[in-house]
Scaffold this motif. Structure first.
Motif, short mmCIF file in Angstrom:
data_model
loop_
_atom_site.label_atom_id
_atom_site.label_comp_id
_atom_site.label_asym_id
_atom_site.label_seq_id
_atom_site.Cartn_x
_atom_site.Cartn_y
_atom_site.Cartn_z
N LYS A 1 1.14 -1.16 0.04
CA LYS A 1 0.21 -0.14 0.02
C LYS A 1 0.58 1.41 -0.76
CE LYS A 1 -4.11 -2.07 2.72
NZ LYS A 1 -4.70 -1.80 3.20
N GLY A 2 1.96 1.26 0.67
CA GLY A 2 3.10 2.45 0.53
C GLY A 2 3.95 2.54 0.02
N LYS A 3 5.25 3.09 0.25
CA LYS A 3 6.55 3.10 -0.60
C LYS A 3 7.65 2.25 0.33
CE LYS A 3 5.89 7.86 -2.60
NZ LYS A 3 6.52 9.15 -1.69
N ALA A 4 7.62 1.65 -1.00
CA ALA A 4 9.49 1.10 -0.74
C ALA A 4 10.71 1.85 0.10
CB ALA A 4 10.12 -0.03 -2.01
N ASN A 5 11.15 0.85 1.26
CA ASN A 5 11.60 1.72 2.36
C ASN A 5 13.31 1.27 1.86
OD1 ASN A 5 11.89 -0.61 3.96
ND2 ASN A 5 9.95 -0.01 4.59
N ILE A 6 13.82 1.68 2.33
CA ILE A 6 15.01 1.22 2.77
C ILE A 6 15.93 0.45 2.93
CG2 ILE A 6 16.08 2.84 4.29
CD1 ILE A 6 18.53 3.24 3.35
N ALA B 1 5.28 -1.95 -6.82
CA ALA B 1 4.06 -0.84 -7.07
C ALA B 1 3.56 0.58 -6.66
CB ALA B 1 2.30 -1.55 -6.65
N ASN B 2 4.27 0.90 -5.61
CA ASN B 2 3.50 2.10 -5.42
C ASN B 2 4.27 3.63 -4.99
OD1 ASN B 2 0.31 2.10 -5.18
ND2 ASN B 2 0.93 0.07 -3.61
N GLY B 3 5.65 3.05 -5.52
CA GLY B 3 6.93 4.03 -5.41
C GLY B 3 8.23 3.64 -4.73
N PHE B 4 9.03 4.23 -4.08
CA PHE B 4 10.29 4.01 -2.95
C PHE B 4 9.98 5.65 -2.22
CE2 PHE B 4 11.00 1.50 -7.35
CZ PHE B 4 11.45 0.54 -6.99
N ILE B 5 10.29 5.50 -1.35
CA ILE B 5 10.86 6.69 -0.74
C ILE B 5 12.12 7.57 -1.00
CG2 ILE B 5 11.87 7.21 2.09
CD1 ILE B 5 9.56 5.34 3.12
N GLU B 6 12.88 8.27 -1.06
CA GLU B 6 13.32 9.15 -1.10
C GLU B 6 14.83 8.38 -0.94
OE1 GLU B 6 15.40 13.29 -0.93
OE2 GLU B 6 13.50 12.96 -1.76
N ASN B 7 15.33 7.48 0.11
CA ASN B 7 16.15 7.54 0.54
C ASN B 7 16.85 6.26 -0.46
OD1 ASN B 7 14.78 6.34 2.66
ND2 ASN B 7 15.87 6.11 4.12
N ALA B 8 15.29 5.60 -0.18
CA ALA B 8 15.63 3.92 -0.41
C ALA B 8 15.52 4.57 -2.03
CB ALA B 8 14.15 3.37 -0.31
N LEU B 9 15.95 5.88 -2.49
CA LEU B 9 15.99 5.14 -4.12
C LEU B 9 17.82 5.78 -4.40
CD1 LEU B 9 13.07 7.10 -6.21
CD2 LEU B 9 14.45 5.26 -6.83
N LYS B 10 18.30 6.60 -3.68
CA LYS B 10 19.13 7.31 -2.90
C LYS B 10 20.25 5.68 -2.92
CE LYS B 10 22.65 10.52 -1.05
NZ LYS B 10 23.61 9.77 -0.50
N ILE C 1 21.30 -0.61 -8.63
CA ILE C 1 20.30 -1.59 -8.49
C ILE C 1 19.05 -0.63 -8.93
CG2 ILE C 1 17.90 -2.68 -7.00
CD1 ILE C 1 19.92 -2.85 -4.27
N ILE C 2 18.72 -1.02 -10.36
CA ILE C 2 17.66 -0.50 -10.92
C ILE C 2 16.50 -0.20 -10.52
CG2 ILE C 2 16.74 -0.51 -13.55
CD1 ILE C 2 18.98 -2.10 -14.15
N CYS C 3 15.64 0.61 -10.09
CA CYS C 3 14.21 0.52 -9.55
C CYS C 3 13.01 0.71 -10.78
CB CYS C 3 14.41 2.02 -8.75
SG CYS C 3 15.13 1.10 -6.98
N LEU C 4 11.83 0.16 -10.70
CA LEU C 4 10.97 0.24 -11.98
C LEU C 4 9.87 0.38 -10.70
CD1 LEU C 4 12.82 -1.96 -12.56
CD2 LEU C 4 11.70 -0.57 -14.63
N VAL C 5 9.17 1.26 -11.01
CA VAL C 5 7.12 1.72 -10.44
C VAL C 5 6.18 0.89 -11.47
CG1 VAL C 5 5.84 3.22 -9.55
CG2 VAL C 5 8.25 3.41 -9.40
#
Length: 205
Positions: free
Chosen positions: A136-141, A172-181, A188-192
């Motif tokens: 439901k929420g964003k993926a975290n670090i 499915a619902n994006g990433f928290i900013e520090n997780a993307l960093k 690691i290639i991130c996709l939404v």
């Protein structure tokens, strides 16, 4: 009775979560074949680890022919053709004095062909590790770090079944900013998920 109902609700929630997760995995596996050029897929895989011999559960392992392997295989075939030509020339001129040079060329070409074939086998395939999260929420670090540790543990195990060159993390619902960093720092290639497709996202656009 309340405890029983609560347990039943938890079980149902977990089943729905697992079902959605598997649905996302299958969708992305299809996307990898159609859009990213991966040929084979295994969904729901256990990776051996140096510290976890039972294996870590990962969502997808993909496989395709490594382009470097194709190039080395092509170079090997070309070299063998030239080798056959110089072998013939050597036989035709073996009775002529001063034509020993053909033998030297033939040996060099044959050795080159063997080297190209060895590299072709080394680089013949490549694999990708994929982690999918349908939350439901964003993926975290912490989720990113867990997937990264599982990959590192597999590499440390010395197992040769997979040659993992790519690491994907799908949310499915994006990433928290520090997780993307953190993902970007560790290649690691991130996709939404976007509608019926998937879109790559970066910390630095």
């Amino acid at each position: 009775m309340e405890t029983k109902n609560g347990s039943e609700q938890t079980e149902i929630t977990e089943e729905v979560s697992v079902g959605k997760g598997r649905e996302l995995e299958e969708e992305f596996a299809k996307f990898m074949k159609e859009k990213l050029g991966w040929n084979k897929m295994r969904v729901g895989v256990h990776l051996l680890g140096k510290s976890n011999r039972k294996g870590a559960a990962v969502d997808i392992i993909a496989e395709r022919v490594d382009e470097r392997g194709k190039k080395f295989r092509k170079a090997s075939l070309i070299t063998l053709i030239f080798g056959a030509f110089f072998a013939l020339m050597s036989l035709l001129s073996e009775s002529e004095e001063g034509d020993e040079g053909w033998d030297v060329v033939f040996i060099i070409i044959c050795l080159s062909g063997v080297v190209f074939m060895i590299f072709s086998n080394i680089f013949w395939k490549e694999n990708a590790l994929v982690e999918c999260k349908n939350l439901k929420g964003k993926a975290n670090i912490n989720m990113i770090d867990k997937s990264l540790r599982e990959l590192k543990d597999y590499i440390a195990s010395g197992d040769k079944e997979y040659k993992i060159q790519y690491h994907y993390f799908v949310s499915a619902n994006g990433f928290i900013e520090n997780a993307l960093k953190y993902a970007e720092e560790n290649n690691i290639i991130c996709l939404v998920k976007k509608g019926n497709s998937f879109e790559k996202v970066n910390y630095m656009n």
